[in-house]
Design an enzyme around this catalytic site. Sequence first.
Site, mmCIF file in Angstrom:
data_model
loop_
_atom_site.group_PDB
_atom_site.id
_atom_site.type_symbol
_atom_site.label_atom_id
_atom_site.label_comp_id
_atom_site.label_asym_id
_atom_site.label_seq_id
_atom_site.Cartn_x
_atom_site.Cartn_y
_atom_site.Cartn_z
ATOM 1 N N GLU A 287 0.834 -1.204 0.000
ATOM 2 C CA GLU A 287 0.000 0.000 0.000
ATOM 3 C C GLU A 287 0.873 1.261 0.000
ATOM 4 O O GLU A 287 0.663 2.175 -0.797
ATOM 5 C CB GLU A 287 -0.906 -0.014 1.237
ATOM 6 N N ASP A 291 1.173 4.032 -3.067
ATOM 7 C CA ASP A 291 0.789 5.434 -2.892
ATOM 8 C C ASP A 291 1.923 6.362 -3.301
ATOM 9 O O ASP A 291 1.732 7.321 -4.051
ATOM 10 C CB ASP A 291 0.425 5.722 -1.432
ATOM 11 N N SER A 490 -7.173 2.341 -3.823
ATOM 12 C CA SER A 490 -5.868 2.740 -3.297
ATOM 13 C C SER A 490 -4.959 3.249 -4.390
ATOM 14 O O SER A 490 -4.048 4.029 -4.128
ATOM 15 C CB SER A 490 -5.146 1.519 -2.723
ATOM 16 N N ASP A 532 -16.311 11.028 -18.885
ATOM 17 C CA ASP A 532 -17.520 10.497 -18.251
ATOM 18 C C ASP A 532 -17.608 8.984 -18.472
ATOM 19 O O ASP A 532 -17.878 8.525 -19.577
ATOM 20 C CB ASP A 532 -18.749 11.206 -18.837
ATOM 21 N N VAL A 533 -17.375 8.232 -17.413
ATOM 22 C CA VAL A 533 -17.459 6.765 -17.501
ATOM 23 C C VAL A 533 -18.935 6.382 -17.427
ATOM 24 O O VAL A 533 -19.618 6.741 -16.470
ATOM 25 C CB VAL A 533 -16.691 6.120 -16.330
ATOM 26 N N GLY A 554 -23.670 5.914 -15.501
ATOM 27 C CA GLY A 554 -24.469 6.432 -16.606
ATOM 28 C C GLY A 554 -23.933 7.794 -16.976
ATOM 29 O O GLY A 554 -22.925 8.240 -16.410
ATOM 30 N N ASP A 558 -22.542 9.657 -11.241
ATOM 31 C CA ASP A 558 -23.187 8.447 -10.711
ATOM 32 C C ASP A 558 -22.402 7.960 -9.494
ATOM 33 O O ASP A 558 -21.223 8.294 -9.333
ATOM 34 C CB ASP A 558 -23.248 7.355 -11.794
#
EC number: 3.4.14.9
Length: 578
Positions: A287, A291, A490, A532-533, A554, A558
């Site tokens: 982790e 990072d 993460s 925009d996913v 959408g 979202d």
Amino acid sequence: MEGGDKMTTPFPLNPTCHPCSLLGLLALIVAGTGSYTPEPDQQRTLPPGWASLGRVDPEEELSLTFALRQQNLERLSELVQAVSDPDSPRYGKYLTLEDVAELVRPSPLTLRTVQKWLLAAGVRNCHSVTTQDFLTCWMSVRQAELLLSGSEFHRYVGGPAKTYVVRSPHPYRLPKALAPHVDFVGGLHRFPPTSSLRQRPEPQVAGAIGLHLGVTPSVIRKRYNLTAQDVGSGTTNNSQACAQFLEQYFHDSDLAQFMRLFGGNFAHQASVARVVGQQGRGRAGIEASLDVEYLMSAGANISTWVYSNPGRHETQEPFLQWLVLLSNESALPPVHTVSYGDDEDSLSSAYMQRVNTEFMKAATRGLTLLFASGDSGAGCWSASGRHQFRPSFPASSPYVTTVGGTSFQNPFQVTNEIVDYISGGGFSNVFPRPSYQEEAVAQFLSSSPHLPPSSYFNASGRAYPDVAALSDGYWVVSNHVPIPWVSGTSASTPVFGGILSLINEHRLLSGHPPLGFLNPRLYQQHGAGLFDVNHGCHESCLDEEVQGQGFCSGPGWDPVTGWGTPNFPALLKTLINP
Ligand SMILES: *[C@@H]1O[C@H](CO)[C@@H](O)[C@H](O)[C@H]1NC(C)=O
Ligand SMILES: *[C@@H]1O[C@H](CO)[C@@H](O)[C@H](O)[C@H]1NC(C)=O
Ligand SMILES: *[C@@H]1O[C@H](CO)[C@@H](O)[C@H](O)[C@H]1NC(C)=O
Ligand SMILES: *[C@@H]1O[C@H](CO)[C@@H](O)[C@H](O)[C@H]1NC(C)=O
Ligand SMILES: *[C@@H]1O[C@H](CO)[C@@H](O)[C@H](O)[C@H]1NC(C)=O
């Protein structure tokens, strides 16, 4: 490393109360007949992976953190709005730590009452912060058990690094006379938060050759349209930070190897500029390595700080200690990324409300706090006999920017992103929907064709995430070993953080203040500058009713990928102006 001398400053109060010690304590306990439980709703069950080693010797030392009641919280919330709303005349005019102290500092009565109570119990070794609203005190286990009636300290071992902590399996009570003065006492119940990291199996190669095999800095920089010029200039006082809480260390040698392998085509810094807290000599954690390596690859060539296990002792709550540090240091990096969280239902409301106030303090100072949205999709738990989704905190705080996760549509090409099914998202059961997202969330709720049954989530709550980035299949170097297929929000969180740092770099060069708390501006601009996913759903309860499906992404915002992933040149354009 920070010097150890910070902790030796004496307790800042007049010592005239010493002789009255036990009598004073008894008087306080007797006054107002009895006691109250500040955190009746705090979970005290042992988290998975932790084991009890039995009761702690009464002469051992431990430290507890007292969260003192603050003042002017209404005003604080107005100021957050004023400095983060681009339409406000105060936009970007941030408060200094000293201004914040002036505002929220506990009343003299609160300070006096708590100090008298502690001194009466013989507790003298306490350390305050600039804002005077936290006291971290050292005492023997015997004193602590006397002070906090009902508590009983045991030692536990667990977590990825086999950490030792001292906690009380029983709830504590405080004298009723303290009810108007103390929000909660830290260091008794909460275990270190869990990291938003998952390792998944390698996807099956579909005969594709010559394409990328996993996410590296050059994949990130290509996908988010960063050029070789998009790096820190070295001429501003810009900086960025990430925080670690599970005795997870990073090694500068891993960073160097990582940059040798993957950092060939962009200017970057060779090492972490500053470590705040304790970096043990232990092995690196995935982790922490992740990072540091990706914050410094997206926010390339920008001075980077690491808050490393800021608790100085096994009895402390490291997340709380990180907040305590933020309130005790006036010059801080403008961007902080944190890839840890807990289930909302495991935390007391007194604690979450207070932590939320700490985030408001940070927002007035112009700090951008980014949190990972979690790695269990909408989550799932059983409450009063039925399944519902499980929000995570601090992701659900209205005063942080929460980062979800995406995958490449074709796992071997740098193409469009779709939902990563693990991407945490949903609706808080604690914090109501903030005004900045009113329109976006209402729009989603009224238009999503695949809304789960309303009994699974609290539509009135703060909805998250706010943004997203790739969270699937990263390469990380940890303990000299390149490790593939590291996944989780993460990974997306430091990437988004680094990109905001690059935007801050341009703002600072143009003489503008850093971005600060981003959400009001982000929602006002309807996510301008983000990709925009809108393909895919995240996971949730495996039951007949929802069959493992949570929310679906959408058009527009979202609760799976927020407004979407960063398209750097477009995002810079919408965020560069004051
Ligand atoms: C806050 O900083 C001051 C000054 O450096 C130090 O004396 C004090 O111990 C710090 N407080 C805590 C809780 O660490
Ligand atoms: C990277 O930062 C250093 C200072 O830390 C600076 O001298 C250098 O010019 C920067 N590189 C680029 C490409 O801007
Ligand atoms: C800004 O620069 C000063 C002096 O060079 C330094 O002490 C301070 O820590 C820097 N601030 C941040 C947030 O990096
Ligand atoms: C739903 O969220 C609101 C905050 O928006 C909270 O006050 C309420 O208690 C929550 N309801 C449940 C059942 O958790
Ligand atoms: C980067 O730019 C390309 C070309 O304009 C575009 O197709 C792509 O969507 C952009 N990336 C993102 C994350 O928006």
